[in-house]
Design an enzyme around this catalytic site. Sequence first.
Site, PDB file in Angstrom:
ATOM      1  N   ASP A 171     -13.933  -7.444  -5.439  1.00 28.32           N
ATOM      2  CA  ASP A 171     -13.021  -7.330  -6.575  1.00 28.32           C
ATOM      3  C   ASP A 171     -12.432  -8.677  -6.961  1.00 28.32           C
ATOM      4  O   ASP A 171     -12.388  -9.036  -8.142  1.00 28.32           O
ATOM      5  CB  ASP A 171     -11.883  -6.365  -6.250  1.00 28.32           C
ATOM      6  CG  ASP A 171     -12.348  -4.917  -6.228  1.00 28.32           C
ATOM      7  OD1 ASP A 171     -13.474  -4.651  -6.662  1.00 28.32           O
ATOM      8  OD2 ASP A 171     -11.576  -4.060  -5.755  1.00 28.32           O
ATOM      9  N   ASP A 196      -9.026  -6.404  -2.475  1.00 22.60           N
ATOM     10  CA  ASP A 196      -9.609  -5.150  -2.950  1.00 22.60           C
ATOM     11  C   ASP A 196      -8.504  -4.332  -3.606  1.00 22.60           C
ATOM     12  O   ASP A 196      -7.458  -4.075  -2.992  1.00 22.60           O
ATOM     13  CB  ASP A 196     -10.220  -4.382  -1.769  1.00 22.60           C
ATOM     14  CG  ASP A 196     -11.274  -3.387  -2.226  1.00 22.60           C
ATOM     15  OD1 ASP A 196     -12.109  -3.758  -3.071  1.00 22.60           O
ATOM     16  OD2 ASP A 196     -11.278  -2.246  -1.728  1.00 22.60           O
ATOM     17  N   LYS A 239      -7.044  -0.891  -5.210  1.00 31.16           N
ATOM     18  CA  LYS A 239      -7.218   0.549  -5.121  1.00 31.16           C
ATOM     19  C   LYS A 239      -6.125   1.249  -5.919  1.00 31.16           C
ATOM     20  O   LYS A 239      -5.013   0.739  -6.052  1.00 31.16           O
ATOM     21  CB  LYS A 239      -7.150   1.020  -3.656  1.00 31.16           C
ATOM     22  CG  LYS A 239      -8.223   0.431  -2.753  1.00 31.16           C
ATOM     23  CD  LYS A 239      -9.619   0.878  -3.154  1.00 31.16           C
ATOM     24  CE  LYS A 239     -10.665   0.307  -2.223  1.00 31.16           C
ATOM     25  NZ  LYS A 239     -12.042   0.650  -2.670  1.00 31.16           N
TER      26      LYS A 239
END
Length: 356
Positions: free
Chosen positions: A250, A263, A265
């Site tokens: 990411d 990352d 989420k």
Amino acid sequence: MFVFKRVVSVRGIIVPQCTSLSVRMFSACHCLTSPKRQSPYSSVDSERYSSLVKSVMSSRVSSQTPESLQAEDEHVFGPVVKAQTPSSSSSSGPKMRVPKTLHPFLDCEENPETDDLEQGPPARIALNRGQGRSSVPSVTRILQQTLSPDQIFYLERWRRKMIAELGEEGFKEYSQNLFRQGKLFHSALEDTLVSGGTQQNQSPSERPEYPTEVQGCMQSVSHILEDVRAVRAIESTVHHGTLNYLGIADCVARYRGVLCVIDWKTSEKPKPFLSNTYDNPIQVAAYAGALNNDSNYKYQVENGLIVVAYKDGSPGHAHQLKPELMQEYWKTWLVRLEEFTEQRSSHVSSAALEKR
């Protein structure tokens, strides 16, 4: 009543021999004649805190228990998503596997991170399934196919519950919306990070307008984005040539001065603990290990960061993975990778036998 037959010293006072004396009465008399200690609460402004004292002294409620505290926390902050405890079968089974071959997490031949590499736009290497990579498995696929029995059970139970509530078509639409919102969220993050960074140094007129579906998520991570600087890669493919797997990281950037694989989420429920993120730390370690061994990246990353954004706009959580923890999750990733390789080899062998 005790009879002292010898000279005894009681709290610094000499009692003569053969003196009959009640110890209890003596102690009481001594306490009465001793200077009274001043209470540390005597200097408190009693008028100012009189209402608080009255409310406490007049309350007849018993001391709070862990259950009442948890109920109070859930009322104030909402229910907390707790990590699943291992089943009795798994806890009584063999110990956690260790990788057969401990491949290095870092590439010692690569140069360490330097400031001059932070100049210029961030890398964004598109996924190319050509060049002999058509059969290279992704990190997501490997993790999905090596889930533990407990993970499979809970995922299946959740799926059935959602289908019972929404129906087959409703659950399909729900899944598509989740995927769409995830893409919009990542796109909004890219616009924010690449076009001048965070909202902290932007005037209200300069701040980008986000789609309605992700406004809550962007508000949720706004305080975290203020600590993200020097973006080096975003939505960029990483490939581990030796272990033969790939993935799309990411983001790679500095979080509070530390270079991390990040990352992003999204979640509808709070995940305040790292254990609430399930396999996400393994995923981050896998991306970092691939990046460290990918010739397209001229630096090494030892830290990870998992950012959980909430759709209702409540403050998101940032779970940082330091090098020691990344090394442990890297070992877990190597085990999962070995399990996947064994599964694939077993399927190939079974298919060959069927053809015969």
